[in-house]
Write an enzyme that holds these catalytic residues in place. Structure first.
Site, PDB file in Angstrom:
ATOM      1  N   GLU A   1       0.825  -1.207   0.000  1.00  0.00           N
ATOM      2  CA  GLU A   1       0.000   0.000   0.000  1.00  0.00           C
ATOM      3  C   GLU A   1       0.866   1.267   0.000  1.00  0.00           C
ATOM      4  O   GLU A   1       0.547   2.246  -0.679  1.00  0.00           O
ATOM      5  CB  GLU A   1      -0.939  -0.023   1.209  1.00  0.00           C
ATOM      6  CG  GLU A   1      -2.033  -1.078   1.059  1.00  0.00           C
ATOM      7  CD  GLU A   1      -2.873  -1.256   2.300  1.00  0.00           C
ATOM      8  OE1 GLU A   1      -4.105  -1.292   2.184  1.00  0.00           O
ATOM      9  OE2 GLU A   1      -2.292  -1.382   3.400  1.00  0.00           O
TER      10      GLU A   1
ATOM     11  N   GLU B   1      -3.832  -9.754   3.529  1.00  0.00           N
ATOM     12  CA  GLU B   1      -4.744  -9.563   4.661  1.00  0.00           C
ATOM     13  C   GLU B   1      -5.842 -10.614   4.723  1.00  0.00           C
ATOM     14  O   GLU B   1      -6.269 -11.021   5.801  1.00  0.00           O
ATOM     15  CB  GLU B   1      -5.375  -8.160   4.583  1.00  0.00           C
ATOM     16  CG  GLU B   1      -4.428  -7.016   4.908  1.00  0.00           C
ATOM     17  CD  GLU B   1      -3.623  -6.548   3.710  1.00  0.00           C
ATOM     18  OE1 GLU B   1      -2.950  -5.511   3.828  1.00  0.00           O
ATOM     19  OE2 GLU B   1      -3.665  -7.228   2.656  1.00  0.00           O
TER      20      GLU B   1
END
Length: 249
Positions: free
Chosen positions: A115, A135
């Site tokens: 990210e 995740e």
């Protein structure tokens, strides 16, 4: 500027930010988010820095968020939510910073590490680079911009596959998928990043700022909505089971 989890130097209108928790794979913890917010605020107001290179110390870029932070959700929920909020604020700040940002990625850029790279203007990958949003394997979703930024890079199809399966891309696949802008041997990674940034030393700073402003996606990026979904994941019993199992390993 001195920090505990970061290193920073400036030379020739180029700033170099190094994530410095090599013993933890440069995983992002609460202290790092605090220091990143402070640093990006100072860089944003700089009259001399025209480009910022981000890299990791040791063999990795960033292996993700420090899972030990999330494991405290039952005992210290406010601290965990502050960690998430500061992480979101940093990602917003990085994505909107007026200087050119170059992620120089070697080793793993996973979860929050990917990210961070996605929030940069240019992703330069070493041959050892590996990218992924893992995740989902912990019962979470990307919580710092991954669902918003990845589709802009690779398109919705590849983004869905990576987010929903936790697929890890090597550097060659990342280049073919347009996740990485360029791949070079690890040994020349930082030198190449500096060569990309160097011409900016001759460019007017105001023009760079306005060019990035014109390219901004503005309110299109919904970091807040993603953050709410991430928080919902933290309240699920299965997440607690998975994160405890992960930590025990």
């Amino acid at each position: 500027m001195k920090f505990e989890t970061l290193l920073f130097r400036e030379a020739g209108h180029i700033g170099h930010l190094i994530f410095n928790r090599p013993e933890k794979g440069n995983a992002i913890n609460s202290l790092m988010t605090d220091e990143l917010l402070q640093l990006t605020s100072e860089i944003r107001g700089s009259a001399t820095i025209k480009a910022l290179i981000l890299s990791g110390s040791g063999s990795n870029f960033i292996t993700g968020a420090d899972i030990n932070e999330f494991a405290r959700i039952d005992q210290e929920p406010e601290l965990v939510h502050n960690f998430l909020e500061n992480g979101r604020r940093f990602m917003r700040s990085l994505s909107e910073i007026p200087q050119l940002t170059i992620a120089a990625v070697s080793g793993h850029a996973l979860g929050g590490g990917l990210e961070v790279a996605l929030a940069c203007d240019y992703i330069l990958a070493g041959e050892s680079a590996r990218f992924g949003l893992l995740e989902i394997t912990l019962g979470l979703i990307p919580g710092a911009g991954g669902t918003q930024l990845l589709p802009l890079r690779v398109g919705p199809g590849i983004a869905r596959r990576m987010i929903l399966t936790g697929e890890i891309m090597d550097s060659a696949t990342a280049l073919a998928s347009r996740l990485a802008d360029r791949v070079v041997p690890d040994k020349v990674l930082l030198k190449t990043a500096e060569e990309i940034a160097a011409p900016l030393a001759k460019s007017p700073l105001y023009a760079l700022r306005l060019a990035k402003k014109a390219l901004s996606h503005g309110d299109y990026l919904n970091f807040e909505s993603e953050s709410h979904c991430f928080r919902d994941c933290l309240n699920q019993p299965e997440f607690r089971e998975r994160v405890n199992k992960f930590i025990s390993k």
